[in-house]
Scaffold this active site. Structure first.
Site, mmCIF file in Angstrom:
data_model
loop_
_atom_site.group_PDB
_atom_site.id
_atom_site.type_symbol
_atom_site.label_atom_id
_atom_site.label_comp_id
_atom_site.label_asym_id
_atom_site.label_seq_id
_atom_site.Cartn_x
_atom_site.Cartn_y
_atom_site.Cartn_z
ATOM 1 N N GLY A 247 59.269 -4.041 27.140
ATOM 2 C CA GLY A 247 60.240 -3.004 26.813
ATOM 3 C C GLY A 247 61.195 -3.284 25.685
ATOM 4 N NE ARG A 287 58.389 0.339 21.554
ATOM 5 C CZ ARG A 287 57.856 1.567 21.518
ATOM 6 N NH1 ARG A 287 57.506 2.086 20.368
ATOM 7 N NH2 ARG A 287 57.702 2.257 22.628
ATOM 8 N NE ARG A 323 56.114 4.888 18.438
ATOM 9 C CZ ARG A 323 57.236 4.974 17.730
ATOM 10 N NH1 ARG A 323 57.186 5.131 16.414
ATOM 11 N NH2 ARG A 323 58.395 4.880 18.311
ATOM 12 C CE1 TYR A 327 56.203 8.742 24.000
ATOM 13 C CE2 TYR A 327 55.655 7.611 21.968
ATOM 14 C CZ TYR A 327 55.436 7.828 23.305
ATOM 15 O OH TYR A 327 54.459 7.119 23.949
ATOM 16 C CB CYS A 353 44.887 23.184 12.638
ATOM 17 S SG CYS A 353 43.791 22.997 11.247
HETATM 18 C C1 PLP Z 1 53.863 -0.381 28.483
HETATM 19 C C2 PLP Z 1 54.146 -1.473 29.427
HETATM 20 C C3 PLP Z 1 54.649 -2.687 28.961
HETATM 21 C C4 PLP Z 1 54.979 -2.930 27.515
HETATM 22 O O1 PLP Z 1 56.042 -2.171 27.066
HETATM 23 P P1 PLP Z 1 56.628 -2.390 25.588
HETATM 24 O O2 PLP Z 1 57.768 -1.453 25.498
HETATM 25 O O3 PLP Z 1 55.543 -2.061 24.631
HETATM 26 O O4 PLP Z 1 57.053 -3.823 25.486
HETATM 27 C C5 PLP Z 1 54.851 -3.692 29.879
HETATM 28 N N1 PLP Z 1 54.568 -3.522 31.196
HETATM 29 C C6 PLP Z 1 54.093 -2.360 31.678
HETATM 30 C C7 PLP Z 1 53.816 -2.234 33.115
HETATM 31 C C8 PLP Z 1 53.874 -1.303 30.812
HETATM 32 O O5 PLP Z 1 53.412 -0.151 31.298
#
Ligand code: PLP
Length: 425
Positions: A247, A287, A323, A327, A353
């Site tokens: 995350g 990410r 993206r 989002y 389109c």
């Molecule tokens: C998507 C996801 C991640 C990775 O999230 P990032 O924001 O890309 O670091 C980690 N664990 C789980 C369970 C996820 O679904």
């Protein structure tokens, strides 16, 4: 040292007005392999990983790359060779990870909707852990494991009810989210897990969202998870590992997320103070390992100058770079080679389109048709989300390593797209 073009992407820099990936000019790659073209910097990936490795130095820890961020085999291979495990969310990702050289025991399986078939295959190859997201899934996984004569290692994904302060579509740890088991039901779920014959409790996990740019939600979530570890262990159920998910955000447009190393120094201060410092720690970054390791090179097809707006029509679209449409996300867009024309304001759009097919709004660009642009910070959640909408073949991908580069995915042809389809006899 050449100053980077953007602070988040140190290995994509301008030299004499020309954009390079490490030591390779993007224009040369586009000439040889066409556009749209994803270009990744291996050094960027390894440096992003090194920040986590510094944060975990001296700890018992495993970094599992959340491969849904970018699941191309060549990218997975870089992380497998660097000693990463993998966090997967489907049977398809399992096969990719194994094909890229991952050790099954270093793979953890997340996701709210694992099928029996996916569980079977994961057990047969011997994956490291299932991150279970519901009580119903515990029952099914136990059944599947018993039928195979195995015991499935499980961790329960708890939902700490912490607001990650990010886009609602990528917030996953709030009450009412489809993910994880609510905090207050976690103990009950663990009691059930230890009672089931096909399961062995290995740990606890959480993942609160994506593109998180402040430390506070992480510190709050860690407190909530450690509270639960205390409660569950007081009930006599040991939790050998703590998996804290992924995350961590990246710099797309001036965001200043904490470094992975600094974040984990602060998290470990809390963890040590609460006496949990000697556990096995796992994390699942996606990410933050790849997002700023990639760009998408695209050609300007047309400039449409109208009363209300100017449009810069490029050959990449929402099927390549989903993206913005999904989002309202921001990607910086920069010329690959300097153009001396005065800049104008454009909406940068693709050929698909749909009015939702935009890549950037109100961008000041000095460009002519035929020029190349780089859509920056395109290493995560771009190619792995790419589709064939409008029967557009998916782009080619290049991995740059110093002065050399490798084609890691060929451009998809129309024949590739139709290969599995049949005309009615
Ligand atoms: C998507 C996801 C991640 C990775 O999230 P990032 O924001 O890309 O670091 C980690 N664990 C789980 C369970 C996820 O679904």
């Amino acid at each position: 040292m050449i100053p980077p073009l953007l602070p988040g992407q140190p290995h994509f820099a301008l030299r004499n007005g020309e954009l390079f990936a490490e030591n390779v000019p993007l224009s040369a790659l586009a000439r040889e392999h066409g556009t749209p073209l994803f270009v990744y910097s291996k050094r960027s990936m390894l440096e992003a990983l090194a920040a986590y490795q510094r944060g975990f130095a001296g700890r018992n820890a495993r970094i599992c790359y959340a491969m849904k961020a970018n699941s191309s085999l060549g990218v997975l291979q870089v992380f497998a060779q660097a000693g990463c495990g993998f966090d997967i969310v489907s049977g398809g990702e399992l096969e990719r990870a194994l094909a890229a050289g991952a050790l099954a025991g270093d793979i953890i399986f997340s996701g709210v909707g694992k099928t029996r078939r996916e569980m079977q295959r994961a057990l047969q190859v011997g994956i490291g852990c299932f991150n279970v997201e519901s009580e119903a899934e515990l029952e099914v996984l136990s059944e599947v494991a018993v039928a195979l004569g195995q015991t499935a290692p499980v961790s329960i994904r708890v939902n700490p009810d912490v607001d990650p302060k990010t886009h609602p579509y990528i917030s996953t740890g709030l009450k009412g989210s489809k993910f994880g088991i609510p905090h207050e039901r976690a103990l009950q779920a663990y009691r059930r897990a230890v009672a089931l014959p096909g399961l062995r409790v290995a740990g606890i996990d959480c993942h609160i969202g994506s593109q998180i740019t402040t430390e506070e939600p992480y510190l709050d979530a860690m407190d909530r998870v450690l509270d639960l570890v205390e409660v569950v262990e007081a009930a006599g159920i040991a939790l050998p590992h703590i998996d804290f998910g992924g995350g961590l955000g990246i710099n797309y447009n001036g965001e200043e997320p904490p470094g992975a190393d600094a974040l984990w120094v602060d998290l470990f201060a809390k963890i040590d103070a609460r006496g949990f410092g000697d556990r096995l720690f796992m994390i699942e970054p996606g990410r933050s390992l790849v997002g700023n390791a990639g760009v998408c090179v695209t050609e300007v097809l047309y400039l449409k100058l109208e009363d209300q707006k100017n449009f810069c029509v490029i050959d990449a679209a929402m099927n390549d770079l989903p993206r913005p449409a999904m989002y309202q996300a921001y990607h910086a867009i920069v010329p690959v080679q300097h153009c001396s024309d005065p800049a104008s304001r454009y909406d940068v759009v693709g050929p698909v389109c749909e009015s939702g097919d935009w890549i950037g709004h109100d961008r000041m660009l000095a460009v002519r048709p035929g020029d190349l642009l780089a859509v920056m910070s395109a290493g995560a959640y771009c190619m792995s989300m790419a589709s064939n909408y409008n029967t557009r073949g998916r782009a080619a991908e290049i991995l740059v390593d110093g002065s050399s580069f490798h084609l890691i995915r060929e451009r998809e042809t129309a024949a590739d797209q139709m290969r599995s389809e049949r005309l009615v006899p």
